[in-house]
Design a protein around this motif. Structure first.
Motif, PDB file in Angstrom:
ATOM      1  N   ARG A 159      37.874  25.886 -25.444  1.00 21.57           N
ATOM      2  CA  ARG A 159      37.192  27.178 -25.419  1.00 21.57           C
ATOM      3  C   ARG A 159      37.641  28.018 -26.612  1.00 21.57           C
ATOM      4  NH1 ARG A 159      32.729  27.092 -22.214  1.00 21.57           N
ATOM      5  NH2 ARG A 159      33.191  26.089 -20.222  1.00 21.57           N
ATOM      6  N   ILE A 160      36.836  29.007 -26.960  1.00 25.21           N
ATOM      7  CA  ILE A 160      37.217  29.929 -28.034  1.00 25.21           C
ATOM      8  C   ILE A 160      38.274  30.878 -27.475  1.00 25.21           C
ATOM      9  CG2 ILE A 160      36.432  31.756 -29.591  1.00 25.21           C
ATOM     10  CD1 ILE A 160      33.693  30.410 -29.641  1.00 25.21           C
ATOM     11  N   LEU A 161      39.460  30.876 -28.105  1.00 23.69           N
ATOM     12  CA  LEU A 161      40.591  31.662 -27.607  1.00 23.69           C
ATOM     13  C   LEU A 161      40.819  32.935 -28.412  1.00 23.69           C
ATOM     14  CD1 LEU A 161      43.115  28.757 -26.964  1.00 23.69           C
ATOM     15  CD2 LEU A 161      41.418  29.713 -25.409  1.00 23.69           C
ATOM     16  N   TRP A 162      40.561  32.896 -29.710  1.00 26.17           N
ATOM     17  CA  TRP A 162      40.763  34.060 -30.573  1.00 26.17           C
ATOM     18  C   TRP A 162      39.625  34.147 -31.583  1.00 26.17           C
ATOM     19  CZ3 TRP A 162      44.821  37.446 -29.826  1.00 26.17           C
ATOM     20  CH2 TRP A 162      45.841  37.010 -28.991  1.00 26.17           C
ATOM     21  N   VAL A 163      39.339  35.351 -32.018  1.00 26.75           N
ATOM     22  CA  VAL A 163      38.317  35.587 -33.045  1.00 26.75           C
ATOM     23  C   VAL A 163      38.913  36.534 -34.083  1.00 26.75           C
ATOM     24  CG1 VAL A 163      35.988  36.380 -33.550  1.00 26.75           C
ATOM     25  CG2 VAL A 163      36.503  35.380 -31.314  1.00 26.75           C
ATOM     26  N   LYS A 164      38.888  36.120 -35.321  1.00 30.93           N
ATOM     27  CA  LYS A 164      39.375  36.991 -36.394  1.00 30.93           C
ATOM     28  C   LYS A 164      38.178  37.499 -37.190  1.00 30.93           C
ATOM     29  CE  LYS A 164      42.722  37.390 -40.152  1.00 30.93           C
ATOM     30  NZ  LYS A 164      43.739  36.693 -40.972  1.00 30.93           N
ATOM     31  N   VAL A 165      38.013  38.805 -37.207  1.00 27.62           N
ATOM     32  CA  VAL A 165      36.916  39.426 -37.945  1.00 27.62           C
ATOM     33  C   VAL A 165      37.373  40.810 -38.376  1.00 27.62           C
ATOM     34  CG1 VAL A 165      35.840  40.370 -35.869  1.00 27.62           C
ATOM     35  CG2 VAL A 165      34.428  39.937 -37.851  1.00 27.62           C
ATOM     36  N   TRP A 166      36.936  41.228 -39.545  1.00 29.98           N
ATOM     37  CA  TRP A 166      37.342  42.531 -40.095  1.00 29.98           C
ATOM     38  C   TRP A 166      38.873  42.641 -40.181  1.00 29.98           C
ATOM     39  CZ3 TRP A 166      33.941  44.079 -35.611  1.00 29.98           C
ATOM     40  CH2 TRP A 166      32.594  44.013 -35.973  1.00 29.98           C
ATOM     41  N   ASP A 167      39.529  41.522 -40.531  1.00 30.45           N
ATOM     42  CA  ASP A 167      40.995  41.472 -40.644  1.00 30.45           C
ATOM     43  C   ASP A 167      41.708  41.828 -39.350  1.00 30.45           C
ATOM     44  OD1 ASP A 167      40.894  40.725 -43.321  1.00 30.45           O
ATOM     45  OD2 ASP A 167      40.729  42.814 -43.984  1.00 30.45           O
ATOM     46  N   LYS A 168      41.020  41.643 -38.228  1.00 34.51           N
ATOM     47  CA  LYS A 168      41.605  41.930 -36.928  1.00 34.51           C
ATOM     48  C   LYS A 168      41.451  40.704 -36.053  1.00 34.51           C
ATOM     49  CE  LYS A 168      41.927  46.590 -35.023  1.00 34.51           C
ATOM     50  NZ  LYS A 168      41.202  47.737 -34.456  1.00 34.51           N
ATOM     51  N   MET A 169      42.489  40.410 -35.262  1.00 34.01           N
ATOM     52  CA  MET A 169      42.442  39.272 -34.359  1.00 34.01           C
ATOM     53  C   MET A 169      42.155  39.768 -32.943  1.00 34.01           C
ATOM     54  SD  MET A 169      42.910  35.909 -34.555  1.00 34.01           S
ATOM     55  CE  MET A 169      44.251  35.261 -35.536  1.00 34.01           C
ATOM     56  N   TYR A 170      41.074  39.254 -32.341  1.00 33.24           N
ATOM     57  CA  TYR A 170      40.666  39.652 -30.995  1.00 33.24           C
ATOM     58  C   TYR A 170      40.887  38.487 -30.025  1.00 33.24           C
ATOM     59  CZ  TYR A 170      38.127  43.627 -33.028  1.00 33.24           C
ATOM     60  OH  TYR A 170      37.781  44.783 -33.700  1.00 33.24           O
ATOM     61  N   PRO A 171      41.544  38.728 -28.882  1.00 32.29           N
ATOM     62  CA  PRO A 171      41.634  37.673 -27.868  1.00 32.29           C
ATOM     63  C   PRO A 171      40.320  37.594 -27.087  1.00 32.29           C
ATOM     64  CG  PRO A 171      42.714  39.648 -27.070  1.00 32.29           C
ATOM     65  CD  PRO A 171      42.253  39.956 -28.482  1.00 32.29           C
ATOM     66  N   THR A 172      39.949  36.412 -26.653  1.00 30.41           N
ATOM     67  CA  THR A 172      38.806  36.287 -25.751  1.00 30.41           C
ATOM     68  C   THR A 172      39.298  36.404 -24.314  1.00 30.41           C
ATOM     69  OG1 THR A 172      38.955  33.883 -25.514  1.00 30.41           O
ATOM     70  CG2 THR A 172      37.683  34.726 -27.394  1.00 30.41           C
ATOM     71  N   VAL A 173      38.369  36.470 -23.366  1.00 31.35           N
ATOM     72  CA  VAL A 173      38.780  36.592 -21.963  1.00 31.35           C
ATOM     73  C   VAL A 173      39.559  35.359 -21.511  1.00 31.35           C
ATOM     74  CG1 VAL A 173      36.966  38.203 -21.279  1.00 31.35           C
ATOM     75  CG2 VAL A 173      36.494  35.741 -21.230  1.00 31.35           C
TER      76      VAL A 173
END
Length: 646
Positions: free
Chosen positions: A97-111
Motif C-alpha cells: 500500500r502507499i504509506l507516504w507521499v512527498k509533495v511540495w517538499d513535505k512528507m505526508y503519511p497515508t491512513v
C-alpha cells in the motif's frame, strides 16, 4: 487532493541507505520519540539502536519501494508531481500500500501508516457526518472541530494532522494541513473559515491503490495506540485547574447560576434559539452531545411526525385537510412532516437521527407503524413504498402532543421573505446561485498529443483549454507551416489522433496541411462531454463532473379529462431544487392544487420526481425556477396541447 487517479511511474526498490535516511528524516520532521526499553541500561547503545531500527521499520518497512507520480490540483488543475513510498506492514500478508507521499517538499503519511503508527501526528476530531464530507474532498471548517479547546499543542499552522470521527475516535480517516493555529483556538462556536486543508482520506485514489489491484483496505474498528484517555485526563486537569473554586463559594459550594453571557454561549453550543433564555435554561442544561440509543431515536422520529402534523394543523386551520394533499408519499412525509422537526441540537444527535438507525430501518416500516397505531391510514403502492391516504387529526397522541423547542434555523434570505406566497426559509434553493460548467475528457487516441504537451490525458478541459494544448503541441513539434501560419503540417500523430476518412480529412492528408481551427474542431470532436452544476461558492475542483451533456429541466403542458389543462415540471434534482417546496409555492402562487409524484418510466431505485400544477402555468413555473438560480436556456418547454415545442 487525490479524488482523481494520479499517474504513477513504475516502482523501484528503495536502497537500505535511502530507506534509513528517509525514515530518519521523517522521525526528525515529525519529532517522533524513539522507543527505548525501560528496563535497559540508559548507557546501553545497543538497546537504543534496536529501538531506532524498529521505529524505522514501522514507518518505512524493509520492502519499501518508491515511484514518481503526477496529478492535478486546485481550481486551475495545476499539475503537481511528487514521490510515493510503497510498502507492507507486518500482519497484512505482504499487501503493498502507499504509506507516504512527498509533495511540495513535505512528507505526508497515508491512513495506512497512521493505522500502524499511532500518535506520530496530532489527532483532531469531528462528527462522523463531517468526516463523510471530508471523504468527498471537502476541507474541515473551524466550527467542525470537536473535543476542544484545548486542542493538541502540535496542531499549529502548517502542521500535518490526522482527523477522526467522534464515533470512532481512535481511527484516523483523513490527513491534512492546518490552515490556522488550531492549538491557539479558545473557542470554535461562531468561528468561520478553514481549519484543515484536506490532503488525503480513506476512500481516495491513494487509499485505493494496490500492487495487486485489490480495493482499498477497510479501517480497523479500534486502534489502541490512538486511545486518548491520558490526554483527556490532562485536558480535564488543565480545565479544572483554571477554575477558581473559592471565588464563588456559597454555603460551602460553587454557585451554579450562570450569567447572561454563559447562557447565551450554552444556547449557541446546543444550536437552539436565543429568545427567553431564562425560561429555557433547564431545557438547555439537559442536552448532552452524545449518540442516542435506538429507543431514543425511535421516540424522536415519532415525536417529529406528531410535531409536523400539529404544525400543519396550526398553520392551515381553514383547510379541510390542514394543507396536506393526500395521498402523501414516503419522501414527502420525511421532508415535510419529519425532518424539519427532529431535535438535532448537537452534532452527535444529528448524526444519530437517521431513519436507518431506527428500529424500523426504513420509511416504509415507519409509516406502517403509524398505521398500526390507527394514527394514519396507508396502503402499498408499486410494491416499493407505501402512501398515507389519511391522518386521524383527532387522534389522542396528536391532540395531546406538547411541542418542544426546535433547533435554531438559519435566517431567511432576502429573496425568500417579505413576499406574498414566498416559501419558508427551510427552502434552501431559493436565492441560490447556479453555474453550469461544460467540460470535455479526451479519448484514448489523444493521449500522445497530451503527453507531448505535458498535460493530463485523463483530465477535464474546456474547448479553449483543448485548443491551447493543441497549440502547445504544434509549437513543440514545430508543425506551423512556414508559408501560411494558419496552416498546420500534419504529422503521423495528428493524423492518427484527429483525422478520419471524410473527404476533408483525405484532402488534408493529400496536401499535408490543415487549418488550425479545423484541427481544433477535430480535437473537440475526439472528446467525451461531461458537466457539473455548481451551487453558490462551490468549486469545480471539489466536484465530480458527470458524464454527458448538461440536463435540462422540462416543463410540459398537456390536456387531461377533456379540456382540463395541467403543467408538469421535472429534472429539478440536478439543479439542487427540492420538488415538494416548489410544489408548495406553486400551489399558493397559482391558487390551484399541486402534487409531487415519480416521473413515469423513471428508475425505482433513483426516481425522478415530477411536480404537477393545475392550469397553463408555464410562466409561473419559469419565475419560480428563476428565483432558484435557473436560467431560461436551461429549460425546455413542451406544449402537448398544440402538438409542438415552443
Amino acid at each position: 487532493m487525490f479524488k482523481k487517479k494520479p499517474t504513477i511511474k513504475p516502482l523501484s526498490p528503495l536502497k537500505s541507505s535511502d530507506r534509513r535516511r528517509t525514515a530518519d528524516q521523517i522521525i526528525s520532521d515529525f519529532a517522533i520519540e524513539v522507543p527505548v526499553d525501560a528496563s535497559a541500561d540508559p548507557e546501553d547503545k545497543t538497546a537504543a539502536a534496536a529501538g531506532l531500527t524498529a521505529l524505522r521499520k514501522s514507518l518505512l518497512p524493509e520492502n519499501a519501494q518508491s515511484a514518481r507520480f503526477t496529478t492535478t490540483a486546485g481550481p486551475d488543475l495545476k499539475q503537481v508531481s511528487g514521490t510515493i513510498y510503497v510498502g507492507s506492514h507486518e500482519g497484512t500478508g505482504n499487501e503493498q500500500r502507499i504509506l507516504w507521499v512527498k509533495v511540495w517538499d513535505k512528507m505526508y503519511p497515508t491512513v495506512y501508516t497512521l493505522w500502524y503508527n499511532p500518535r506520530i501526528v496530532p489527532l483532531l476530531y469531528t462528527p462522523l457526518f463531517v468526516v463523510e464530507k471530508l471523504q468527498g474532498g471537502a476541507d474541515l471548517m473551524t466550527p467542525g472541530l470537536q473535543r476542544g479547546p484545548p486542542f493538541p499543542k502540535r496542531a499549529t499552522k502548517g502542521a500535518i494532522v490526522a482527523i477522526a470521527s467522534l464515533e470512532a475516535p481512535t481511527v484516523p480517516m483523513a490527513v491534512g494541513t492546518c490552515e490556522i493555529d488550531v492549538s491557539a483556538l479558545e473557542k470554535t462556536q461562531g468561528m468561520k473559515g478553514h481549519a484543515v486543508s484536506t490532503f488525503h482520506w480513506a476512500g481516495d485514489e491513494l487509499w485505493s491503490w494496490s500492487s495487486t489491484s485489490k480495493p482499498g483496505s477497510n479501517p480497523p474498528a479500534i486502534i489502541e495506540g490512538w486511545d486518548d484517555e491520558k490526554e483527556d485526563e490532562a485536558n480535564l486537569a488543565e480545565r479544572t485547574g483554571a477554575l477558581d473554586l473559592d471565588a464563588e463559594e456559597e454555603e460551602g459550594g460553587i454557585a451554579l447560576d450562570a450569567g447572561p453571557t454563559e447562557r447565551s454561549q450554552a444556547e449557541l453550543a446546543q444550536g437552539v434559539e436565543g429568545e427567553d433564555a431564562q425560561a429555557n435554561k433547564d431545557f438547555i442544561d439537559v442536552i448532552d452531545d452524545k449518540e442516542l440509543t435506538t429507543k431514543e431515536i425511535d421516540e424522536a422520529f415519532h415525536n417529529a411526525f406528531l410535531y409536523g402534523v400539529r404544525q400543519h394543523m396550526n398553520e392551515n386551520k381553514n383547510h379541510p385537510s390542514y394543507g396536506l394533499d393526500f395521498p402523501l408519499s414516503q419522501s414527502l412525509v420525511m421532508s415535510q412532516l419529519v425532518q424539519p422537526f427532529l431535535p438535532t441540537y448537537t452534532p452527535a444527535r444529528t448524526a444519530s437521527l437517521q431513519i436507518k438507525k431506527t428500529s424500523w430501518k426504513n420509511l416504509k416500516k415507519f409509516v406502517k407503524s403509524l398505521d398500526k397505531q390507527k394514527m394514519v391510514r396507508c396502503k402499498d403502492r408499486d410494491g416499493h413504498e407505501v402512501v398515507i391516504l389519511d391522518i386521524d387529526f383527532k387522534d389522542r397522541q396528536i391532540e395531546q402532543f406538547v411541542p418542544y423547542r426546535l433547533p435554531k434555523k438559519d435566517a431567511p434570505t432576502a429573496s425568500a421573505s417579505g413576499k406574498s406566497g414566498a416559501p419558508s426559509s427551510n427552502e434552501s434553493s431559493v436565492g441560490q446561485k447556479l453555474k453550469l460548467v461544460s467540460l470535455l475528457r479526451p479519448k484514448e487516441k489523444l493521449a500522445p498529443i497530451f503527453h507531448a504537451s505535458k498535460a493530463d490525458p485523463r483530465g477535464m478541459y474546456t474547448p479553449a483549454e483543448l485548443k491551447q494544448i493543441l497549440i502547445a503541441y504544434v509549437e513543440a513539434e514545430n508543425l506551423v507551416n512556414a508559408k501560411n501560419r494558419r496552416l498546420i503540417n500534419i504529422n503521423p500523430q495528428l493524423a492518427d489522433a484527429l483525422l478520419g476518412s471524410s473527404a476533408a480529412d483525405n484532402a488534408a492528408l493529400s496536401s499535408g496541411t490543415m487549418p488550425r481551427d479545423a484541427l481544433a474542431e477535430r480535437m473537440v470532436a475526439a472528446t467525451s462531454p461531461f458537466h457539473a452544476i455548481l451551487r453558490n461558492d462551490a468549486d469545480i475542483a471539489d466536484t465530480k463532473p458527470k458524464a454527458g451533456a448538461p440536463p435540462k429541466i422540462t416543463i410540459t403542458l398537456e390536456t387531461r379529462s377533456g379540456n382540463k389543462m395541467v403543467s408538469k415540471v421535472h429534472g429539478l434534482e440536478p439543479y439542487h431544487i427540492a420538488p415538494q417546496p416548489l410544489a408548495d409555492e406553486l400551489r399558493k402562487t397559482c391558487a390551484g392544487s399541486t402534487s409531487v409524484d415519480k416521473l413515469q418510466g423513471s428508475s425505482p431505485k433513483n426516481p425522478i420526481m415530477e411536480v404537477m400544477v393545475q392550469g397553463p402555468q408555464k410562466d409561473a413555473i419559469l419565475k419560480a425556477l428563476e428565483k432558484r438560480g435557473v436560467r431560461p436556456n436551461w429549460v425546455d418547454v413542451v406544449d402537448k396541447t398544440k402538438g409542438k415545442k415552443k
